[in-house]
Write a protein that holds these residues in place. Sequence first.
Motif, PDB file in Angstrom:
ATOM      1  N   LEU A  14       6.674  -8.805  10.741  1.00 21.68           N
ATOM      2  CA  LEU A  14       5.856  -9.980  10.509  1.00 21.68           C
ATOM      3  C   LEU A  14       6.608 -10.954   9.616  1.00 21.68           C
ATOM      4  N   PRO A  15       6.308 -12.264   9.697  1.00 20.52           N
ATOM      5  CA  PRO A  15       7.023 -13.238   8.883  1.00 20.52           C
ATOM      6  C   PRO A  15       6.764 -13.025   7.403  1.00 20.52           C
ATOM      7  N   LEU A  16       7.724 -13.471   6.588  1.00 17.80           N
ATOM      8  CA  LEU A  16       7.571 -13.381   5.142  1.00 17.80           C
ATOM      9  C   LEU A  16       6.390 -14.228   4.695  1.00 17.80           C
ATOM     10  N   THR A  17       5.657 -13.717   3.723  1.00 16.47           N
ATOM     11  CA  THR A  17       4.482 -14.405   3.204  1.00 16.47           C
ATOM     12  C   THR A  17       4.651 -14.605   1.714  1.00 16.47           C
ATOM     13  N   CYS A  32       5.937   2.270 -12.386  1.00 21.58           N
ATOM     14  CA  CYS A  32       4.756   2.055 -11.553  1.00 21.58           C
ATOM     15  C   CYS A  32       5.094   2.449 -10.124  1.00 21.58           C
ATOM     16  N   VAL A  33       4.130   3.081  -9.467  1.00 19.74           N
ATOM     17  CA  VAL A  33       4.253   3.411  -8.054  1.00 19.74           C
ATOM     18  C   VAL A  33       3.238   2.609  -7.271  1.00 19.74           C
ATOM     19  N   VAL A  34       3.693   1.929  -6.234  1.00 17.95           N
ATOM     20  CA  VAL A  34       2.802   1.235  -5.307  1.00 17.95           C
ATOM     21  C   VAL A  34       2.480   2.219  -4.192  1.00 17.95           C
ATOM     22  N   ALA A  35       1.252   2.711  -4.179  1.00 16.80           N
ATOM     23  CA  ALA A  35       0.824   3.684  -3.176  1.00 16.80           C
ATOM     24  C   ALA A  35       0.136   2.960  -2.028  1.00 16.80           C
ATOM     25  N   LEU A  36       0.659   3.121  -0.813  1.00 11.21           N
ATOM     26  CA  LEU A  36       0.127   2.469   0.372  1.00 11.21           C
ATOM     27  C   LEU A  36      -0.545   3.513   1.263  1.00 11.21           C
ATOM     28  N   ARG A  37      -1.699   3.165   1.802  1.00 12.62           N
ATOM     29  CA  ARG A  37      -2.430   4.101   2.656  1.00 12.62           C
ATOM     30  C   ARG A  37      -3.069   3.362   3.827  1.00 12.62           C
ATOM     31  N   LEU A  38      -2.851   3.878   5.020  1.00 16.25           N
ATOM     32  CA  LEU A  38      -3.494   3.358   6.219  1.00 16.25           C
ATOM     33  C   LEU A  38      -4.789   4.111   6.468  1.00 16.25           C
ATOM     34  N   GLU A  39      -5.725   3.441   7.112  1.00 15.99           N
ATOM     35  CA  GLU A  39      -7.016   4.077   7.363  1.00 15.99           C
ATOM     36  C   GLU A  39      -6.883   5.318   8.236  1.00 15.99           C
ATOM     37  N   ALA A  40      -5.871   5.330   9.089  1.00 14.50           N
ATOM     38  CA  ALA A  40      -5.669   6.489   9.960  1.00 14.50           C
ATOM     39  C   ALA A  40      -5.147   7.695   9.198  1.00 14.50           C
ATOM     40  N   GLY A  41      -4.641   7.464   7.985  1.00 16.10           N
ATOM     41  CA  GLY A  41      -4.219   8.590   7.165  1.00 16.10           C
ATOM     42  C   GLY A  41      -2.776   8.589   6.715  1.00 16.10           C
ATOM     43  N   GLY A  42      -1.894   7.769   7.289  1.00 12.49           N
ATOM     44  CA  GLY A  42      -0.504   7.721   6.859  1.00 12.49           C
ATOM     45  C   GLY A  42      -0.361   7.081   5.493  1.00 12.49           C
ATOM     46  N   PRO A  70      -4.967  -2.267   6.019  1.00 15.19           N
ATOM     47  CA  PRO A  70      -4.810  -0.816   6.196  1.00 15.19           C
ATOM     48  C   PRO A  70      -5.193  -0.344   7.593  1.00 15.19           C
ATOM     49  N   GLU A  71      -5.806  -1.200   8.389  1.00 19.35           N
ATOM     50  CA  GLU A  71      -6.147  -0.821   9.753  1.00 19.35           C
ATOM     51  C   GLU A  71      -4.919  -0.752  10.656  1.00 19.35           C
ATOM     52  N   SER A  72      -3.867  -1.531  10.318  1.00 20.13           N
ATOM     53  CA  SER A  72      -2.706  -1.581  11.210  1.00 20.13           C
ATOM     54  C   SER A  72      -1.389  -1.490  10.455  1.00 20.13           C
ATOM     55  N   SER A  73      -1.118  -2.422   9.527  1.00 19.54           N
ATOM     56  CA  SER A  73       0.157  -2.427   8.808  1.00 19.54           C
ATOM     57  C   SER A  73      -0.016  -3.096   7.454  1.00 19.54           C
ATOM     58  N   ILE A  74       0.838  -2.709   6.515  1.00 12.94           N
ATOM     59  CA  ILE A  74       0.836  -3.273   5.166  1.00 12.94           C
ATOM     60  C   ILE A  74       2.247  -3.755   4.850  1.00 12.94           C
ATOM     61  N   GLN A  75       2.335  -4.971   4.290  1.00 12.77           N
ATOM     62  CA  GLN A  75       3.631  -5.527   3.896  1.00 12.77           C
ATOM     63  C   GLN A  75       3.665  -5.740   2.386  1.00 12.77           C
ATOM     64  N   VAL A  76       4.767  -5.325   1.783  1.00  8.07           N
ATOM     65  CA  VAL A  76       5.001  -5.528   0.361  1.00  8.07           C
ATOM     66  C   VAL A  76       6.290  -6.327   0.214  1.00  8.07           C
ATOM     67  N   GLU A  77       6.187  -7.499  -0.435  1.00  9.74           N
ATOM     68  CA  GLU A  77       7.370  -8.342  -0.613  1.00  9.74           C
ATOM     69  C   GLU A  77       7.864  -8.255  -2.054  1.00  9.74           C
ATOM     70  N   LEU A  78       9.139  -7.894  -2.195  1.00 13.99           N
ATOM     71  CA  LEU A  78       9.805  -7.807  -3.483  1.00 13.99           C
ATOM     72  C   LEU A  78      10.884  -8.869  -3.549  1.00 13.99           C
ATOM     73  N   VAL A  79      11.225  -9.308  -4.754  1.00 14.88           N
ATOM     74  CA  VAL A  79      12.271 -10.319  -4.913  1.00 14.88           C
ATOM     75  C   VAL A  79      13.094 -10.019  -6.154  1.00 14.88           C
ATOM     76  N   SER A  80      14.394 -10.276  -6.064  1.00 14.49           N
ATOM     77  CA  SER A  80      15.304 -10.126  -7.195  1.00 14.49           C
ATOM     78  C   SER A  80      16.247 -11.318  -7.196  1.00 14.49           C
ATOM     79  N   LEU A 133      11.309  -7.361   2.163  1.00 10.88           N
ATOM     80  CA  LEU A 133       9.984  -7.199   2.737  1.00 10.88           C
ATOM     81  C   LEU A 133       9.885  -5.803   3.331  1.00 10.88           C
ATOM     82  N   VAL A 134       9.005  -4.992   2.767  1.00 14.46           N
ATOM     83  CA  VAL A 134       8.770  -3.633   3.258  1.00 14.46           C
ATOM     84  C   VAL A 134       7.546  -3.653   4.158  1.00 14.46           C
TER      85      VAL A 134
END
Length: 400
Positions: free
Chosen positions: A7-10, A95-105, A180-190, A202-203
Amino acid sequence: MANASLLPLTHLPLSAQPSPASTFPFSIHGATFPNSPSVSPANRPTITSNSPLGRPRRTNISCQAVSPLPRINVDYLEREFGGNGAQFRAIGDGCVVALRLEAGGTASIVLPAGLLSSYKPLMWHGSPVEVLHTTVSEAANRGAAICGGVSLDFWFARVGEESGGWSPRVWDLRCVTGSPESSIQVELVSCDPNGDAEMKHLVTFRQDLLASEFEITNRGGSHLTMEGSMVSHLKVSTPDAAYAVGLEGSSFHRCPPLGGSKAFIIPPAVTKGLAADDKKTLIANAVLGFFSGGRTRAEEDIDENEGEETDNYAQLTERMSRIYTTAPRVFTIIDRGRRNSVVVERRGFEEQYLFSPGSEHEYYDKYSYVSTGPSATLKPIVISPGGVWKGGQCLYNPNT
């Protein structure tokens, strides 16, 4: 293969972005390393000669001692970015960013290091299985020593400058998007200290993939070079049951471990026979190389002579460390022991790194992994003034 375009950067408004002051030191094997995107002028690496492969070699690398930075504000991150499948948890000073999809991943990212420490999708049998290999131990100065996973080791320098450089070691969270129904994007910058270069990461986490997309912007008036690698530690039952499929005919150079040593997952054979002081020196050199961007040892030891992969179903039993220069964009790692496979795709990079610690270790233990990832170790990537370069990696899970 299913379409896995990212997906495009946001972006969020600057007012909603965390301040750089929210970054903090983190611990690896009892040592605390502060925010060090640059090295002090007196200790910057200098380009003094050419390596055997005709590329600049950095020497005289030293780390700069600076005051510890404030701990990250986990409550702020939870308020601003929590929800939509993302949760923030303190881990020592980190800090840990914990990501979870509704399907369980699930998946997780360690901040501010930007290390992807877990990717646990649902498999065909309905249960989640960890794809990445990560070790966690207690650090001496509170916090956790996290090793392995997917880690970045890149170094940036200006063409024509014989000193200076920058390595993105500390990442700020820009935004969390998706569902969480389909995909999650996490954008980091340095960003580099002068604001002349920026690296976005972009993860994208889906049930069938964990993808990293990089966007590097050169705002300076001279060409910017990037070298280094992105290394993914993939969990296997044992390297003896692991195979690299699809690399037949690819040329490679043998080299010392890139990701294994820098992430401190070092097989005992590497230090076997060394005196205690020599082992400490080896670990100290790995720390120095990881946090200063230095790869002097690897550059000196890379084999000039090319080999060629002769097996399309190459068993990874023996200890090996290679940089492939003509590998296909997509290949597969298969583990017969866990009945699992991972499809690896690189984008933008020309080189592919592959490492096996060998099979002399116990099954399902600390050294039950193989490492791979896109690389710019032999031939740096050059970005023109005002230019933007994009690349990345996708780990596909075909077992859902």
